[in-house]
Design a protein around this motif. Structure first.
Motif, PDB file in Angstrom:
ATOM      1  N   SER A  52      11.918   1.240  -9.597  1.00 10.26           N
ATOM      2  CA  SER A  52      12.939   1.494  -8.569  1.00 10.26           C
ATOM      3  C   SER A  52      12.347   2.329  -7.436  1.00 10.26           C
ATOM      4  CB  SER A  52      14.156   2.195  -9.190  1.00 10.26           C
ATOM      5  OG  SER A  52      15.327   1.869  -8.472  1.00 10.26           O
ATOM      6  N   THR A  53      11.222   1.854  -6.911  1.00  9.80           N
ATOM      7  CA  THR A  53      10.441   2.599  -5.927  1.00  9.80           C
ATOM      8  C   THR A  53      11.114   2.578  -4.554  1.00  9.80           C
ATOM      9  OG1 THR A  53       8.486   1.875  -7.161  1.00  9.80           O
ATOM     10  CG2 THR A  53       8.126   2.919  -5.007  1.00  9.80           C
ATOM     11  N   VAL A  54      11.758   3.669  -4.205  1.00  7.45           N
ATOM     12  CA  VAL A  54      12.574   3.720  -2.997  1.00  7.45           C
ATOM     13  C   VAL A  54      11.762   3.478  -1.738  1.00  7.45           C
ATOM     14  CG1 VAL A  54      14.049   5.191  -1.565  1.00  7.45           C
ATOM     15  CG2 VAL A  54      14.315   5.197  -4.054  1.00  7.45           C
ATOM     16  N   TRP A  55      10.545   4.074  -1.630  1.00  6.17           N
ATOM     17  CA  TRP A  55       9.814   3.967  -0.368  1.00  6.17           C
ATOM     18  C   TRP A  55       9.429   2.534  -0.034  1.00  6.17           C
ATOM     19  CZ3 TRP A  55       4.997   1.822  -0.423  1.00  6.17           C
ATOM     20  CH2 TRP A  55       4.204   1.938  -1.568  1.00  6.17           C
ATOM     21  N   VAL A  56       9.257   1.694  -1.042  1.00  9.55           N
ATOM     22  CA  VAL A  56       8.940   0.287  -0.792  1.00  9.55           C
ATOM     23  C   VAL A  56      10.083  -0.380  -0.037  1.00  9.55           C
ATOM     24  CG1 VAL A  56       8.625  -1.974  -1.884  1.00  9.55           C
ATOM     25  CG2 VAL A  56       7.368   0.021  -2.729  1.00  9.55           C
ATOM     26  N   TYR A  57      11.303  -0.130  -0.497  1.00 10.35           N
ATOM     27  CA  TYR A  57      12.457  -0.783   0.113  1.00 10.35           C
ATOM     28  C   TYR A  57      12.841  -0.127   1.428  1.00 10.35           C
ATOM     29  CZ  TYR A  57      12.538  -3.622  -4.003  1.00 10.35           C
ATOM     30  OH  TYR A  57      12.169  -4.523  -4.970  1.00 10.35           O
ATOM     31  N   GLU A  58      12.533   1.142   1.593  1.00  8.03           N
ATOM     32  CA  GLU A  58      12.704   1.769   2.895  1.00  8.03           C
ATOM     33  C   GLU A  58      11.760   1.122   3.909  1.00  8.03           C
ATOM     34  OE1 GLU A  58      14.152   6.332   2.023  1.00  8.03           O
ATOM     35  OE2 GLU A  58      12.017   5.870   1.741  1.00  8.03           O
ATOM     36  N   ARG A  59      10.558   0.771   3.462  1.00 13.00           N
ATOM     37  CA  ARG A  59       9.609   0.087   4.350  1.00 13.00           C
ATOM     38  C   ARG A  59      10.118  -1.303   4.697  1.00 13.00           C
ATOM     39  NH1 ARG A  59       3.394   0.188   2.682  1.00 13.00           N
ATOM     40  NH2 ARG A  59       3.946   2.413   2.682  1.00 13.00           N
ATOM     41  N   PHE A  60      10.661  -2.007   3.700  1.00 12.27           N
ATOM     42  CA  PHE A  60      11.243  -3.326   3.987  1.00 12.27           C
ATOM     43  C   PHE A  60      12.347  -3.201   5.028  1.00 12.27           C
ATOM     44  CE2 PHE A  60      10.258  -4.992  -0.573  1.00 12.27           C
ATOM     45  CZ  PHE A  60       8.930  -5.187  -0.216  1.00 12.27           C
ATOM     46  N   THR A  91       6.315  10.159 -10.464  1.00 17.59           N
ATOM     47  CA  THR A  91       4.872   9.898 -10.522  1.00 17.59           C
ATOM     48  C   THR A  91       4.534   8.433 -10.289  1.00 17.59           C
ATOM     49  OG1 THR A  91       4.593  11.726 -12.081  1.00 17.59           O
ATOM     50  CG2 THR A  91       2.815  10.129 -11.954  1.00 17.59           C
ATOM     51  N   ALA A  92       5.330   7.540 -10.846  1.00 21.97           N
ATOM     52  CA  ALA A  92       5.043   6.108 -10.729  1.00 21.97           C
ATOM     53  C   ALA A  92       5.105   5.611  -9.293  1.00 21.97           C
ATOM     54  CB  ALA A  92       6.022   5.314 -11.592  1.00 21.97           C
ATOM     55  N   TRP A  93       5.774   6.361  -8.414  1.00 21.08           N
ATOM     56  CA  TRP A  93       5.877   5.948  -7.013  1.00 21.08           C
ATOM     57  C   TRP A  93       4.613   6.278  -6.220  1.00 21.08           C
ATOM     58  CZ3 TRP A  93      11.408   7.898  -5.253  1.00 21.08           C
ATOM     59  CH2 TRP A  93      12.384   7.271  -6.043  1.00 21.08           C
ATOM     60  N   ASN A  94       3.760   7.133  -6.768  1.00 22.70           N
ATOM     61  CA  ASN A  94       2.595   7.616  -6.018  1.00 22.70           C
ATOM     62  C   ASN A  94       1.382   6.717  -6.197  1.00 22.70           C
ATOM     63  OD1 ASN A  94       4.141   9.836  -5.132  1.00 22.70           O
ATOM     64  ND2 ASN A  94       3.614  10.995  -6.967  1.00 22.70           N
ATOM     65  N   ALA A  95       1.589   5.440  -5.879  1.00 20.61           N
ATOM     66  CA  ALA A  95       0.530   4.434  -5.991  1.00 20.61           C
ATOM     67  C   ALA A  95       1.012   3.181  -5.281  1.00 20.61           C
ATOM     68  CB  ALA A  95       0.231   4.125  -7.457  1.00 20.61           C
ATOM     69  N   PRO A 135       0.810  -1.223   0.000  1.00 16.48           N
ATOM     70  CA  PRO A 135       0.000   0.000   0.000  1.00 16.48           C
ATOM     71  C   PRO A 135       0.843   1.273   0.000  1.00 16.48           C
ATOM     72  CG  PRO A 135      -0.748  -1.548   1.690  1.00 16.48           C
ATOM     73  CD  PRO A 135       0.579  -2.040   1.203  1.00 16.48           C
ATOM     74  N   TRP A 136       0.438   2.219  -0.817  1.00 11.88           N
ATOM     75  CA  TRP A 136       1.062   3.537  -0.850  1.00 11.88           C
ATOM     76  C   TRP A 136       0.716   4.278   0.439  1.00 11.88           C
ATOM     77  CZ3 TRP A 136      -1.361   8.319  -3.436  1.00 11.88           C
ATOM     78  CH2 TRP A 136      -0.451   9.393  -3.445  1.00 11.88           C
ATOM     79  N   ASP A 137       1.665   5.041   0.963  1.00 11.08           N
ATOM     80  CA  ASP A 137       1.439   5.770   2.212  1.00 11.08           C
ATOM     81  C   ASP A 137       0.784   7.135   1.992  1.00 11.08           C
ATOM     82  OD1 ASP A 137       3.521   7.190   1.072  1.00 11.08           O
ATOM     83  OD2 ASP A 137       4.996   6.692   2.614  1.00 11.08           O
ATOM     84  N   GLY A 138       0.495   7.479   0.738  1.00 10.23           N
ATOM     85  CA  GLY A 138      -0.174   8.742   0.452  1.00 10.23           C
ATOM     86  C   GLY A 138       0.753   9.936   0.340  1.00 10.23           C
TER      87      GLY A 138
END
Length: 266
Positions: A120-128, A105-109, A96-99
């Motif tokens: 290469s969505t950074v926030w996903v791996y920061e969450r991991f 743009t592709a990261w905002n979902a 889930p996107w954190d909003g």
């Protein structure tokens, strides 16, 4: 042991390991033309295993032995860690996107493993990283012998921190992944390889991942052929920042085409 001494100890031990692990190789000074044509400074290691040859070719050996931040190439092992820890179950699970609005743009979902790797969505791996914690991250990296296995320094540690890996070590890691020889479930290794696909033809597949710290750009992966894979690990300086990013792939592609390891553009 304080942080500075810990870092120095790890680096010293790691460099010794790299030196012992490096295979015999051919130094390819003539490959300087690919870097000169792109006005870039860097190095590349290519391991050609077609027809059982196992030929390692290197341009700029001293740089190929030096460790740099892996940046987003770390998403390859990081995905394996997340799968092994049960943070991800398959390629269909939506993260889930954190909003929070981000520049890309592709990261905002919401993301799947496939889109997170592709974008290469950074926030996903920061969450991991947050869910795994530093101790588990470190243990996983020691388990697979990944670079200096450091999670210290600024965050994310694989871009801004002390984690570092050499081009030779990248190749060694990719070989084990290709052969399903990493200490993870085979289905997890196969899934990560699947989401690494960049493009393919009737008899070849290119699996790869880019990386960028802002100063150093990577492109690592391999081209699969019926006769065997050709592995590569390139890194370059990026003084022009975004203006230099396309050079990662253009240099590598031109070089691989010169040894018939990648089809020529029609």
């Amino acid at each position: 042991m304080n942080r500075r001494n810990l870092v120095l100890f790890a680096l010293a031990a790691g460099f010794a390991q790299v030196s012992m692990a490096n295979p015999q190789f051919q130094e390819m000074t003539k490959w300087s033309r690919f870097f000169s044509a792109a006005d870039a400074r860097g190095s590349i290691v290519v391991l050609d295993t077609r027809d059982g040859s196992d030929i390692t070719m290197v341009y700029n050996v001293s740089r190929a032995e030096k460790r740099y931040s892996p940046a987003s190439t770390f998403k390859i092992p990081h995905s394996l860690f997340a799968l092994d820890a049960g943070l991800l179950h398959d390629e269909f699970q939506v993260i889930p996107w954190d909003g929070v609005k981000r520049p890309t743009t592709a990261w905002n979902a919401g993301q799947t493993l496939r889109s997170a790797m592709r974008n290469s969505t950074v926030w996903v791996y920061e969450r991991f990283a947050k869910e795994l914690g530093e101790a588990r991250e470190t243990a996983y990296m020691h388990k697979i012998g990944y670079g200096n296995a450091l999670v210290t320094g600024d965050k994310p540690f694989w871009v801004e921190g002390d984690l570092a890996i050499s081009s030779f070590e990248q190749i060694a890691f990719l070989q084990r992944l290709y052969r399903n020889q990493l200490p993870f479930q085979v289905e997890h290794q196969r899934l990560v390889k699947d989401v690494m696909i960049n493009e393919a033809g009737s008899d070849w597949i290119l699996r790869a991942k880019t990386g960028w710290t802002g100063k150093i750009g990577w492109w690592v992966g391999w081209v699969e052929w019926p006769s065997g894979p050709v592995f590569f690990a390139l890194n370059i300086d990026t003084p022009n920042r975004l203006g230099d990013l396309a050079k990662r792939q253009s240099i590598t592609r031109n070089l691989l085409r010169s040894i018939n390891a990648l089809p020529t553009v029609p």
